[in-house]
Motif scaffolding. Structure first.
Motif, PDB file in Angstrom:
ATOM      1  N   ASP A 125       0.807  -1.220   0.000  1.00 26.82           N
ATOM      2  CA  ASP A 125       0.000   0.000   0.000  1.00 26.82           C
ATOM      3  C   ASP A 125       0.841   1.272   0.000  1.00 26.82           C
ATOM      4  O   ASP A 125       0.283   2.366  -0.034  1.00 26.82           O
ATOM      5  N   ILE A 126       2.149   1.135   0.069  1.00 26.37           N
ATOM      6  CA  ILE A 126       2.995   2.331   0.021  1.00 26.37           C
ATOM      7  C   ILE A 126       2.919   2.936  -1.378  1.00 26.37           C
ATOM      8  O   ILE A 126       3.165   2.248  -2.369  1.00 26.37           O
ATOM      9  N   ALA A 304     -15.968   4.043   6.211  1.00 25.54           N
ATOM     10  CA  ALA A 304     -16.742   2.833   5.924  1.00 25.54           C
ATOM     11  C   ALA A 304     -15.981   1.568   6.297  1.00 25.54           C
ATOM     12  O   ALA A 304     -16.569   0.603   6.789  1.00 25.54           O
ATOM     13  N   ALA A 305     -14.645   1.547   6.051  1.00 25.59           N
ATOM     14  CA  ALA A 305     -13.874   0.338   6.370  1.00 25.59           C
ATOM     15  C   ALA A 305     -13.938   0.018   7.860  1.00 25.59           C
ATOM     16  O   ALA A 305     -14.169  -1.125   8.249  1.00 25.59           O
ATOM     17  N   ALA A 306     -13.765   1.046   8.710  1.00 21.75           N
ATOM     18  CA  ALA A 306     -13.815   0.830  10.156  1.00 21.75           C
ATOM     19  C   ALA A 306     -15.211   0.386  10.592  1.00 21.75           C
ATOM     20  O   ALA A 306     -15.364  -0.493  11.443  1.00 21.75           O
ATOM     21  N   ARG A 307     -16.235   0.973   9.996  1.00 17.16           N
ATOM     22  CA  ARG A 307     -17.609   0.608  10.375  1.00 17.16           C
ATOM     23  C   ARG A 307     -17.942  -0.827  10.009  1.00 17.16           C
ATOM     24  O   ARG A 307     -18.736  -1.488  10.675  1.00 17.16           O
ATOM     25  N   LEU A 308     -17.313  -1.293   8.920  1.00 13.03           N
ATOM     26  CA  LEU A 308     -17.547  -2.675   8.489  1.00 13.03           C
ATOM     27  C   LEU A 308     -16.581  -3.664   9.127  1.00 13.03           C
ATOM     28  O   LEU A 308     -16.707  -4.871   8.927  1.00 13.03           O
ATOM     29  N   ARG A 312      -8.768  -1.060   5.008  1.00 11.45           N
ATOM     30  CA  ARG A 312      -9.058  -0.183   3.873  1.00 11.45           C
ATOM     31  C   ARG A 312      -8.843  -0.912   2.556  1.00 11.45           C
ATOM     32  O   ARG A 312      -9.690  -0.850   1.651  1.00 11.45           O
ATOM     33  N   THR A 313      -7.713  -1.625   2.421  1.00 12.42           N
ATOM     34  CA  THR A 313      -7.411  -2.311   1.168  1.00 12.42           C
ATOM     35  C   THR A 313      -8.421  -3.416   0.885  1.00 12.42           C
ATOM     36  O   THR A 313      -8.774  -3.664  -0.258  1.00 12.42           O
TER      37      THR A 313
END
Length: 349
Positions: A125-126, A304-308, A312-313
């Motif tokens: 992801d860098i 959204a990623a944290a809520r799900l 992130r990736t």
């Protein structure tokens, strides 16, 4: 003869302590541990690859624990969890006034790991623009803080991990080939849990004991049918999925018996990676609903990623797989990946 057994026993005890929390004795896992024992005493960079949930951080920690740097810092950086516009500062630090909001000097993770080990999780992801600076610190052990001109020298052993196919990313121009080869000096591929089913009973017992102790519950019996179903399950989420399901089962346990945490009806389980078309529609609707609720912010604590409960990736991959679209001026348009990255950066992931 007796002396040999004592030495062997002591070696096994030492090995157990060195590989704390790495559970199993399958040939697939033993092969990984043998590679770790060979590379750990060196200063070589190690690339740990494997599916999500296979325990890449545990392996990195084991490499550090049996290396000559074991009593020095072990610094972790999840490159997927840091906003892209802040990742350079996180890794290399910044000087006061380097950017808006930089009200004081900050020491980066590489400086914090001096004489020790730095673990770069999700190194794929860098961003491309930052990769030359990472390559330089790998080759020369030197860098400048963001906004500064002074060159800093460090002595750091680098361990990296990813679930992505970096070789394919290199072919697609998404990852520098020279950085890939510099990181991939000594590759370690972790087997998925389905490739070592003989380790599942030991893992189940370990997590049952762990959560029973934490919750103050007594779980003394696991039905043979329950263990059999756990051993035959495909475990797409690997050890992390097993851990979460056992935690749930301990919570639901009654009279000292562990219930089977696997649903008898697959429709009870909603997973974004499900092959069922019906479940994919449910997952797609859930992701869209969450994205709308978060204002299409992907990352950050309110994203959204944290809520799900996803990385992130992982969410980006699932959005791409499920054909997620964003409504713009009453039209449905696909979000380019570059725009997704930009959205995350501005959101303060």
């Amino acid at each position: 003869m007796g002396g040999f057994r004592m030495t062997q026993s002591r070696h096994q005890d030492d090995r157990s302590r060195q590989f704390d929390q790495i559970i199993g004795k399958s040939p697939a896992l033993e092969a990984v541990l043998e590679r770790i024992e060979r590379v750990a005493p060196t200063a070589s960079t190690v690339m740990i690859q494997g599916e999500t949930g296979t325990g890449k951080e545990l392996i990195a920690k084991a490499v550090h624990n049996i290396s000559p740097r074991y009593d020095r810092p072990f610094v972790k950086v999840n490159c997927a969890a840091v906003p892209l516009d802040l990742l350079e500062s996180e890794l290399f630090g910044h000087e006061r006034g380097a950017f808006t909001g930089a009200i004081s000097q900050k020491v980066g993770r590489f400086e914090l790991a001096h004489k020790g080990t730095i673990f770069l999780d999700e190194v794929g992801d860098i961003p491309l623009l930052l990769q030359p600076k990472l390559l330089r610190v790998l080759q020369e052990q030197e860098f400048e803080r963001l906004g500064g001109g002074e060159t800093h020298h460090v002595d750091v052993r680098v361990l990296a991990a990813t679930h992505q196919d970096l070789e394919q990313m290199v072919k697609q121009g998404e990852f520098r080939s020279d950085l890939y080869y510099r990181l991939n000096v000594f590759p370690v591929m972790l087997p998925p849990l389905r490739a070592r089913p003989e380790d599942i009973p030991a893992l189940v017992n370990y997590f049952v004991d762990l959560y029973s102790l934490q919750m103050g519950k007594r779980v003394e019996h696991i039905h043979e049918e329950t263990m059999s179903s756990l051993c035959s399950y495909n475990w797409p989420g690997n050890v992390r999925e097993l851990q979460n399901l056992i935690q749930r089962a301990v919570i639901l346990s009654n009279e000292g018996v562990l219930p089977n945490p696997l649903p008898s009806n697959r429709l009870e389980t909603v997973t974004v990676m499900s092959k069922s078309a019906a479940l994919k529609e449910v997952d797609r609707a859930l992701i869209l609903q969450t994205l709308e609720a978060s204002g299409w912010v992907i990352g950050g604590p309110e994203g959204a990623a944290a809520r799900l409960g996803l990385k992130r990736t992982t969410l980006l991959y699932k959005m791409k797989t499920l054909g997620i679209f964003r409504s713009t001026q009453n039209r449905r348009v696909r979000i380019p990946e570059a725009e997704l990255e930009s959205t995350e950066s501005s959101a303060g992931l």
